[in-house]
Motif scaffolding. Structure first.
Motif, short mmCIF file in Angstrom:
data_model
loop_
_atom_site.label_atom_id
_atom_site.label_comp_id
_atom_site.label_asym_id
_atom_site.label_seq_id
_atom_site.Cartn_x
_atom_site.Cartn_y
_atom_site.Cartn_z
N UNK A 13 105.97 -38.82 25.49
CA UNK A 13 107.43 -38.91 25.30
C UNK A 13 108.05 -40.19 25.84
N UNK A 14 107.52 -40.71 26.94
CA UNK A 14 108.13 -41.90 27.54
C UNK A 14 107.23 -43.11 27.31
N UNK A 15 107.72 -44.09 26.54
CA UNK A 15 106.88 -45.28 26.33
C UNK A 15 106.79 -46.12 27.60
N UNK A 16 105.81 -46.99 27.66
CA UNK A 16 105.67 -47.84 28.85
C UNK A 16 105.62 -49.30 28.38
N UNK A 17 105.34 -50.18 29.32
CA UNK A 17 105.25 -51.61 29.00
C UNK A 17 104.28 -51.89 27.87
N UNK A 18 103.16 -51.20 27.88
CA UNK A 18 102.13 -51.53 26.90
C UNK A 18 101.80 -50.38 25.95
N UNK A 19 102.54 -49.30 26.02
CA UNK A 19 102.27 -48.20 25.09
C UNK A 19 103.57 -47.67 24.48
N UNK A 20 103.62 -47.66 23.15
CA UNK A 20 104.73 -47.04 22.42
C UNK A 20 104.40 -45.57 22.18
N UNK A 21 105.41 -44.79 21.78
CA UNK A 21 105.16 -43.38 21.44
C UNK A 21 104.51 -43.28 20.05
N UNK A 22 104.27 -42.03 19.63
CA UNK A 22 103.35 -41.76 18.50
C UNK A 22 103.66 -42.45 17.16
N UNK A 23 102.67 -43.13 16.64
CA UNK A 23 102.68 -43.69 15.29
C UNK A 23 101.23 -44.02 14.92
N UNK A 24 100.82 -43.62 13.73
CA UNK A 24 99.43 -43.82 13.31
C UNK A 24 99.41 -44.06 11.82
N UNK A 25 98.40 -44.79 11.35
CA UNK A 25 98.28 -45.00 9.91
C UNK A 25 96.89 -44.56 9.46
N UNK A 26 96.88 -43.66 8.49
CA UNK A 26 95.62 -43.25 7.88
C UNK A 26 95.48 -44.01 6.57
N UNK A 27 94.37 -44.70 6.42
CA UNK A 27 94.10 -45.47 5.20
C UNK A 27 92.97 -44.79 4.44
N UNK A 28 93.30 -44.21 3.30
CA UNK A 28 92.26 -43.60 2.48
C UNK A 28 92.10 -44.45 1.23
N UNK A 29 91.11 -45.32 1.25
CA UNK A 29 90.79 -46.19 0.11
C UNK A 29 92.02 -46.93 -0.40
N UNK A 30 92.76 -47.50 0.57
CA UNK A 30 93.90 -48.35 0.23
C UNK A 30 95.23 -47.62 0.17
N UNK A 31 95.22 -46.31 0.19
CA UNK A 31 96.50 -45.57 0.21
C UNK A 31 96.85 -45.27 1.65
N UNK A 32 98.07 -45.65 2.05
CA UNK A 32 98.46 -45.54 3.45
C UNK A 32 99.38 -44.36 3.71
N UNK A 33 99.04 -43.60 4.74
CA UNK A 33 99.85 -42.47 5.19
C UNK A 33 100.30 -42.80 6.62
N UNK A 34 101.60 -42.82 6.84
CA UNK A 34 102.09 -43.02 8.21
C UNK A 34 102.21 -41.64 8.85
N UNK A 35 101.54 -41.46 9.99
CA UNK A 35 101.58 -40.16 10.66
C UNK A 35 102.40 -40.31 11.93
N UNK A 36 103.53 -39.67 11.96
CA UNK A 36 104.53 -39.75 13.00
C UNK A 36 105.14 -41.15 13.05
N UNK A 37 106.36 -41.17 13.53
CA UNK A 37 107.11 -42.43 13.42
C UNK A 37 108.09 -42.54 14.59
N UNK A 38 107.53 -42.82 15.75
CA UNK A 38 108.36 -42.92 16.96
C UNK A 38 109.14 -44.23 16.96
N UNK A 39 110.02 -44.33 17.92
CA UNK A 39 110.79 -45.57 18.14
C UNK A 39 109.82 -46.76 18.15
N UNK A 40 110.18 -47.81 17.43
CA UNK A 40 109.35 -49.02 17.43
C UNK A 40 108.21 -49.03 16.43
#
Ligand SMILES: [Zn+2]
Ligand SMILES: [Zn+2]
Length: 309
Positions: A13-40
């Motif tokens: 929940x609380x970001x730090x100097x070197x870590x933002x909150x949840x955001x991930x990208x799944x790449x399936x053969x060039x198709x991109x899925x953004x999984x969660x979308x926190x601040x930043x």
């Protein structure tokens, strides 16, 4: 043929100097899925060379700020950059209010369709099917309605072994039948067996995302055998009580799911800012599941193609 998970935001929940909150990208053969979308999230995408224009689907696990506060700025940037391609957002139903708010006040220049798909599942349920993969949503065990996601590459079409094509002078029609898995009976009575002539070129790959969640018994079955399991590990054993109270997992909990599910690799993330050095979480997980890796901003967990021939 890429199949990879990029971890961008790895704090809880609380970001730090070197870590933002949840955001991930799944790449399936060039198709991109953004999984969660926190601040930043949009900054992290840019920093790691991932174009937001290529994102077709955004999957929101739940409506806690550390998983969703980055969506309005991202939508706004997409509009400013002239996006016209439709976007699909999958999230718990209550997200429609956030989207309505955005559309009412900030969507002046938006020239693309924002399609909202409410999530509802009591067990893994298919939510997206592309040519190469299926995406499933399943419920997690958190304080609010929360979903995990499972990506499964489709079974590949059969190929015919090259050496037989020349050796037996296979016709196009015969190749077609063998690729469809059917035996061929020739005029001279010879039978060309599909089991011998055709083969599956590679093993389909899979990955799962589980955040946020406390442990629960069904999960290991739902993510059985995945190549990559991303599982939150907010706390260590020293804060087990807090972990239960907030419906989170410890690193050891995450490792137990990976071990029970027979996952290929475990990626832990969503680290509490209470830990200045999260290696302690990695160590605890590795004692149970040695193939554990710690998510860092911009790290790519790639599953190479497993060719069968
Ligand atoms: Zn969270
Ligand atoms: Zn949460």
């Amino acid at each position: 043929m890429e199949f990879s998970l990029t971890t961008l935001g790895t704090a809880s929940a609380v970001p730090s100097n070197n870590r933002f909150s949840s955001a991930h990208v799944m790449n399936v053969r060039g198709r991109l899925f953004l999984i969660d979308c926190a601040e930043g999230s949009q900054i992290l995408l840019a920093r790691h060379g991932i174009s937001h224009a290529k994102i077709e689907n955004i999957l929101i696990s739940h409506l806690h700020g550390d998983h969703v506060f980055g969506i309005m700025p991202l939508l706004s940037t997409m509009a400013l950059k002239g996006r016209t391609a439709p976007l699909y957002i999958y999230a718990p139903e209550a997200f429609c209010h956030t989207l309505k708010f955005f559309k009412n006040y900030f969507a002046d220049g938006v020239k693309f369709d924002i399609n909202f798909v409410p999530l509802k599942a009591t067990a893994p349920e298919e939510i997206i099917a592309t040519r190469n993969c299926k995406v499933f949503a399943f419920p997690l065990n958190h304080k609010v309605e929360t979903y995990g996601f499972l990506f499964r590459e489709e079974e590949p079409a059969l190929n015919v072994r090259k050496e037989f094509i020349e050796q037996d002078a296979l016709t196009l029609q015969e190749i077609g039948s063998l690729k469809a898995g059917n035996d061929v009976v020739r005029e001279d009575g010879n039978v060309l067996e599909a089991a011998k002539y055709a083969y599956k070129p590679y093993v389909p790959r899979s990955a799962a995302y589980c955040s946020d969640t406390a442990p629960f018994p069904e999960l290991e079955g739902w993510v059985r055998g995945v190549d990559v399991l991303y599982h939150e590990a907010t706390f260590g054993n020293d804060m087990r009580d807090l972990s239960s109270e907030y419906f989170h997992s410890t690193a050891e909990d995450a490792a137990r799911v990976a071990a029970a599910a027979g996952a290929g690799k475990l990626v832990i993330g969503h680290f509490s800012s209470r830990y200045p050095d999260v290696n302690v979480l990695l160590d605890e997980a590795r004692q149970v599941f040695p193939e554990t890796y710690m998510a860092e901003e911009g790290m790519i967990f790639d599953v190479p193609v497993k060719k069968l021939f």
